[in-house]
Design a protein around this motif. Structure first.
Motif, short mmCIF file in Angstrom:
data_model
loop_
_atom_site.label_atom_id
_atom_site.label_comp_id
_atom_site.label_asym_id
_atom_site.label_seq_id
_atom_site.Cartn_x
_atom_site.Cartn_y
_atom_site.Cartn_z
N ARG A 11 0.84 -1.21 0.00
CA ARG A 11 0.00 0.00 0.00
C ARG A 11 0.87 1.25 0.00
NH1 ARG A 11 -0.90 2.70 4.15
NH2 ARG A 11 -0.71 0.98 5.63
N ILE A 12 1.88 1.28 0.86
CA ILE A 12 2.77 2.43 0.96
C ILE A 12 3.48 2.68 -0.37
CG2 ILE A 12 4.93 3.24 1.99
CD1 ILE A 12 3.92 1.89 4.64
N PRO A 20 0.05 -0.15 -9.28
CA PRO A 20 -0.89 -1.09 -8.63
C PRO A 20 -0.21 -1.93 -7.55
CG PRO A 20 -0.93 -1.33 -11.03
CD PRO A 20 0.21 -0.42 -10.69
N GLU A 21 -0.91 -2.13 -6.42
CA GLU A 21 -0.38 -2.93 -5.33
C GLU A 21 -0.03 -4.34 -5.78
OE1 GLU A 21 -2.62 -2.98 -1.66
OE2 GLU A 21 -3.09 -0.85 -1.87
N GLN A 22 -0.86 -4.94 -6.63
CA GLN A 22 -0.64 -6.32 -7.05
C GLN A 22 0.60 -6.49 -7.92
OE1 GLN A 22 -3.36 -4.53 -7.69
NE2 GLN A 22 -3.96 -4.69 -9.83
N SER A 23 1.20 -5.39 -8.37
CA SER A 23 2.42 -5.49 -9.18
C SER A 23 3.68 -5.44 -8.32
CB SER A 23 2.47 -4.35 -10.21
OG SER A 23 2.68 -3.10 -9.58
N ILE A 24 3.50 -5.35 -6.99
CA ILE A 24 4.63 -5.22 -6.07
C ILE A 24 4.81 -6.54 -5.32
CG2 ILE A 24 5.54 -3.94 -4.09
CD1 ILE A 24 3.53 -1.66 -4.99
N HIS A 25 6.00 -7.12 -5.43
CA HIS A 25 6.28 -8.42 -4.82
C HIS A 25 7.48 -8.32 -3.88
CE1 HIS A 25 4.38 -9.04 -8.76
NE2 HIS A 25 3.63 -9.87 -8.07
N LEU A 26 7.53 -9.21 -2.89
CA LEU A 26 8.58 -9.19 -1.87
C LEU A 26 9.99 -9.24 -2.46
CD1 LEU A 26 7.25 -11.49 1.00
CD2 LEU A 26 7.67 -9.04 1.09
N ASP A 27 10.17 -10.01 -3.52
CA ASP A 27 11.53 -10.17 -4.07
C ASP A 27 11.89 -9.12 -5.12
OD1 ASP A 27 9.69 -11.19 -5.85
OD2 ASP A 27 10.89 -12.93 -6.41
N ASP A 28 11.02 -8.13 -5.36
CA ASP A 28 11.33 -7.08 -6.32
C ASP A 28 12.44 -6.18 -5.80
OD1 ASP A 28 9.30 -7.92 -8.01
OD2 ASP A 28 7.87 -6.37 -7.38
#
Length: 81
Positions: A11-12, A20-28
């Motif tokens: 979200r931040i 978009p939030e769904q395009s952000i992943h932990l390993d990015d």
């Protein structure tokens, strides 16, 4: 992979970078996020401080390379006294 702070950090980052939030992943890698620059990174840090109610020590940002690292840092801040 799930992380307790994933939704908050997504979200931040989403609000700071307008992606978009769904395009952000932990390993990015943070450096590869769309629209990231030094000002938007600072916006993310300020939002993390606001979210946690804690100040981030600049030295704690040195090892941060991925979204997961930011989520870990947010988790540490959220549990700090």
């Amino acid at each position: 992979m799930s992380h307790p702070q994933l939704a908050a950090i997504q979200r931040i980052i989403s609000e700071s970078l307008l992606i978009p939030e769904q395009s952000i992943h932990l390993d990015d890698p943070i450096a590869n996020l769309k629209n990231i620059d030094s000002l938007s990174f600072e916006m993310i840090i300020v939002a993390m401080e606001t979210e946690s109610g804690q100040t981030i020590d600049p030295l704690s940002l040195m090892p941060v390379k991925t979204v997961g690292d930011l989520a870990d840092l947010l988790g540490q801040l959220s549990t700090a006294p």
